[in-house]
Design a protein around this motif. Structure first.
Motif, mmCIF file in Angstrom:
data_model
loop_
_atom_site.group_PDB
_atom_site.id
_atom_site.type_symbol
_atom_site.label_atom_id
_atom_site.label_comp_id
_atom_site.label_asym_id
_atom_site.label_seq_id
_atom_site.Cartn_x
_atom_site.Cartn_y
_atom_site.Cartn_z
ATOM 1 N N LEU A 129 0.867 -1.211 0.069
ATOM 2 C CA LEU A 129 0.290 -0.210 -0.050
ATOM 3 C C LEU A 129 0.982 1.546 -0.113
ATOM 4 C CD1 LEU A 129 -2.871 0.864 -0.084
ATOM 5 C CD2 LEU A 129 -2.506 0.927 2.299
ATOM 6 N N VAL A 130 1.708 1.055 0.682
ATOM 7 C CA VAL A 130 2.879 2.461 0.960
ATOM 8 C C VAL A 130 3.586 2.672 -0.528
ATOM 9 C CG1 VAL A 130 4.872 3.192 2.268
ATOM 10 C CG2 VAL A 130 3.024 2.508 3.262
ATOM 11 N N GLY A 131 4.030 1.626 -1.128
ATOM 12 C CA GLY A 131 4.746 1.327 -2.117
ATOM 13 C C GLY A 131 4.419 2.036 -3.166
ATOM 14 N N MET A 132 2.394 1.454 -3.405
ATOM 15 C CA MET A 132 2.005 2.253 -4.402
ATOM 16 C C MET A 132 1.396 3.730 -4.318
ATOM 17 S SD MET A 132 -0.562 -1.737 -4.256
ATOM 18 C CE MET A 132 -1.796 -0.602 -4.877
ATOM 19 N N THR A 133 1.203 3.888 -3.169
ATOM 20 C CA THR A 133 0.443 5.107 -2.867
ATOM 21 C C THR A 133 1.720 6.213 -3.402
ATOM 22 O OG1 THR A 133 -0.198 4.846 -1.320
ATOM 23 C CG2 THR A 133 0.065 6.826 -0.959
ATOM 24 N N ALA A 134 2.990 5.643 -2.976
ATOM 25 C CA ALA A 134 4.373 6.557 -3.004
ATOM 26 C C ALA A 134 4.723 6.290 -4.783
ATOM 27 C CB ALA A 134 6.054 5.642 -2.551
ATOM 28 N N GLY A 135 4.435 5.710 -4.949
ATOM 29 C CA GLY A 135 4.832 5.540 -6.654
ATOM 30 C C GLY A 135 3.677 6.295 -7.113
ATOM 31 N N LEU B 220 2.553 9.147 -6.108
ATOM 32 C CA LEU B 220 2.558 10.968 -5.974
ATOM 33 C C LEU B 220 3.948 10.997 -6.541
ATOM 34 C CD1 LEU B 220 2.447 12.880 -3.660
ATOM 35 C CD2 LEU B 220 3.522 11.616 -2.313
ATOM 36 N N ARG B 221 4.715 10.112 -6.382
ATOM 37 C CA ARG B 221 6.309 10.157 -7.122
ATOM 38 C C ARG B 221 5.758 10.770 -8.876
ATOM 39 N NH1 ARG B 221 8.700 6.603 -4.148
ATOM 40 N NH2 ARG B 221 8.206 5.056 -5.950
ATOM 41 N N LYS B 222 4.576 10.308 -9.375
ATOM 42 C CA LYS B 222 4.382 9.605 -10.379
ATOM 43 C C LYS B 222 3.729 11.414 -10.824
ATOM 44 C CE LYS B 222 1.368 7.887 -14.373
ATOM 45 N NZ LYS B 222 -0.048 6.818 -14.696
ATOM 46 N N ALA B 223 2.477 12.039 -9.505
ATOM 47 C CA ALA B 223 2.263 13.432 -9.846
ATOM 48 C C ALA B 223 2.953 14.021 -9.628
ATOM 49 C CB ALA B 223 1.360 13.506 -8.983
ATOM 50 N N ALA B 224 3.930 14.002 -8.774
ATOM 51 C CA ALA B 224 4.993 15.262 -8.580
ATOM 52 C C ALA B 224 5.644 15.772 -9.859
ATOM 53 C CB ALA B 224 5.828 14.657 -7.322
ATOM 54 N N GLY B 225 6.394 14.785 -10.577
ATOM 55 C CA GLY B 225 7.309 14.297 -11.237
ATOM 56 C C GLY B 225 6.061 14.723 -12.785
ATOM 57 N N ALA B 226 5.378 14.830 -12.746
ATOM 58 C CA ALA B 226 4.335 14.927 -14.186
ATOM 59 C C ALA B 226 4.263 16.099 -14.135
ATOM 60 C CB ALA B 226 3.039 14.180 -14.130
ATOM 61 N N ALA B 227 4.218 16.907 -12.223
ATOM 62 C CA ALA B 227 3.767 18.191 -12.102
ATOM 63 C C ALA B 227 4.845 19.308 -12.313
ATOM 64 C CB ALA B 227 3.155 18.992 -10.732
ATOM 65 N N LEU B 228 6.662 18.351 -11.918
ATOM 66 C CA LEU B 228 7.073 19.155 -12.294
ATOM 67 C C LEU B 228 7.810 19.796 -13.533
ATOM 68 C CD1 LEU B 228 8.808 17.995 -8.658
ATOM 69 C CD2 LEU B 228 8.569 20.501 -9.546
ATOM 70 N N ALA B 229 7.538 18.527 -14.317
ATOM 71 C CA ALA B 229 8.299 18.675 -15.729
ATOM 72 C C ALA B 229 7.304 19.671 -16.531
ATOM 73 C CB ALA B 229 7.339 17.631 -16.467
ATOM 74 N N GLU B 230 5.726 19.942 -15.636
ATOM 75 C CA GLU B 230 4.880 20.798 -16.790
ATOM 76 C C GLU B 230 6.099 22.244 -16.713
ATOM 77 O OE1 GLU B 230 1.271 20.958 -15.733
ATOM 78 O OE2 GLU B 230 0.709 19.425 -16.078
ATOM 79 N N VAL B 231 6.607 22.720 -15.741
ATOM 80 C CA VAL B 231 7.127 23.536 -15.582
ATOM 81 C C VAL B 231 8.981 24.149 -15.890
ATOM 82 C CG1 VAL B 231 5.637 24.534 -14.658
ATOM 83 C CG2 VAL B 231 7.375 23.245 -12.312
#
Length: 157
Positions: free
Chosen positions: A26-32, A34-45
């Motif tokens: 569960l923690v691994g899936m959540t972390a994954g 979250l990393r994906k969402a943060a990575g995509a948002a940072l990539a946008e800028v």
């Protein structure tokens, strides 16, 4: 829904209960996610997480050698050079010879870098808000406190 190794989507109902009850899963899936969402948002800028952690470290702790910065940020030394090159090219950091040891550089955040850090803070605050949307403020505080306690316990060995 989640993806399996073949990329197929399936529901948790297709997952055995004893697997669903594994904290690491569960923690691994959540972390994954979250990393994906943060990575995509940072990539946008035009950024990535290592840009953020380097700028945050320099802003909070002050100038540092590349070695010290790698230790603080946990960015591998071999990867840190590329991150510093990106940040320097954008005017977000400055590298200068260490007055005490000319063989090494001291890295300093610039005013432009502090501004960029503020922008990245806002991007990541938006990600955090999206991720934490199902929780009320008290639940968010509790989640952070519990995760910090578990992490401290595991770090102690």
């Amino acid at each position: 829904m989640e993806s399996d190794d073949a990329g197929l989507r399936h529901s948790d109902a297709d997952t055995p209960e004893r697997v669903r009850r594994q904290l690491s899963r569960l923690v691994g899936m959540t972390a994954g996610q979250l990393r994906k969402a943060a990575g995509a948002a940072l990539a946008e800028v035009g950024a990535h997480k290592d840009h953020f952690v380097v700028l945050a470290s320099l802003a909070e702790f002050g100038p540092a050698s590349q070695s010290r910065l790698s230790d603080r940020t946990r960015v591998y030394r071999s990867d840190l050079v590329a991150v510093l090159n990106d940040l320097e090219a954008a005017g977000h950091i400055q590298r200068a010879p260490d007055p005490e040891d000319k063989r090494r550089n001291v890295i300093t955040v610039t005013a432009k870098g502090r501004c960029r850090l503020g922008e990245l803070d806002e991007v990541l605050a938006g990600v955090n808000e999206h991720v934490m949307a199902p929780l009320d403020p008290a639940e968010r505080d509790t989640l952070f406190a519990l995760l910090a306690r578990v992490n401290a316990h595991l770090a102690d060995g």
